[in-house]
Enzyme design. Structure first.
Site, PDB file in Angstrom:
ATOM      1  N   HIS A  22      33.730  -8.790  17.948  1.00  0.00           N
ATOM      2  CA  HIS A  22      32.793  -9.869  18.267  1.00  0.00           C
ATOM      3  C   HIS A  22      32.812 -10.155  19.769  1.00  0.00           C
ATOM      4  O   HIS A  22      33.838 -10.059  20.417  1.00  0.00           O
ATOM      5  CB  HIS A  22      33.081 -11.127  17.445  1.00  0.00           C
ATOM      6  CG  HIS A  22      34.408 -11.754  17.682  1.00  0.00           C
ATOM      7  ND1 HIS A  22      35.576 -11.247  17.175  1.00  0.00           N
ATOM      8  CD2 HIS A  22      34.747 -12.857  18.377  1.00  0.00           C
ATOM      9  CE1 HIS A  22      36.576 -12.009  17.527  1.00  0.00           C
ATOM     10  NE2 HIS A  22      36.115 -12.996  18.277  1.00  0.00           N
ATOM     11  N   ASN A 140      15.610  -1.279  29.414  1.00  0.00           N
ATOM     12  CA  ASN A 140      17.045  -1.461  29.225  1.00  0.00           C
ATOM     13  C   ASN A 140      17.347  -2.750  28.466  1.00  0.00           C
ATOM     14  O   ASN A 140      16.713  -3.781  28.695  1.00  0.00           O
ATOM     15  CB  ASN A 140      17.748  -1.492  30.588  1.00  0.00           C
ATOM     16  CG  ASN A 140      17.426  -0.258  31.388  1.00  0.00           C
ATOM     17  OD1 ASN A 140      17.668   0.855  30.948  1.00  0.00           O
ATOM     18  ND2 ASN A 140      16.858  -0.443  32.560  1.00  0.00           N
TER      19      ASN A 140
END
Length: 150
Positions: A22, A140
């Site tokens: 995470h 991107n």
């Protein structure tokens, strides 16, 4: 091959997504992105576009719910936005990403924009970079991984 997993996701990419924790970030670089010079863990996805990979990955990937923007795009430079074609192309890429994110995570925050020269240092700290064959300008993208709950 595995059922339920897009064939666009290579075994290396699947393993990388699984190993991420995470708050780890993964960068999707377009065909012109200097991924090799900004991160040691680069996965090649030549011939694929970022939006196609995004749509394939999001069913498997939990977006981080504690950060402001778990999906971030490289923001265009002011001189590029002054060019109407580049500005329109950028908006089209953004809108396409937004549509994909909303399909999988309708309650997530809007896509954040990261200044081009702030994007590169984030890439250095990212878990991995996926180098695509996407030739669209400013395609991107960064995803921040959340906690997988069952």
């Amino acid at each position: 091959m595995l059922r339920g997993i897009s064939p666009l996701i290579s075994p290396e990419l699947l393993a990388t997504l699984c190993r991420m924790g995470h708050h780890d970030e993964i960068v999707f670089g377009d065909a012109h992105f200097p991924g090799e010079s900004h991160n040691d863990h680069v996965i090649r996805a030549d011939g694929l576009r970022v939006d196609h990979l995004l749509d394939a990955i999001l069913p498997l990937f939990v977006l981080d719910h504690v950060c402001d923007n778990p999906v971030m795009m490289m923001g265009p430079m002011a001189e590029d936005l002054a060019n109407p074609k580049i500005a329109a192309d950028y908006q089209k890429v953004h809108d396409g990403y937004h549509e994909i994110v909303q399909k999988h995570y309708p309650d997530t925050t809007p896509i954040g924009k990261v200044d081009k020269y702030d994007f590169y240092p984030r890439t250095k700290k990212a878990f991995a970079v996926i180098m695509t064959g996407d030739t669209r300008i400013y395609a991107n993208l960064i995803l921040s991984k959340g906690v997988t709950t069952w």
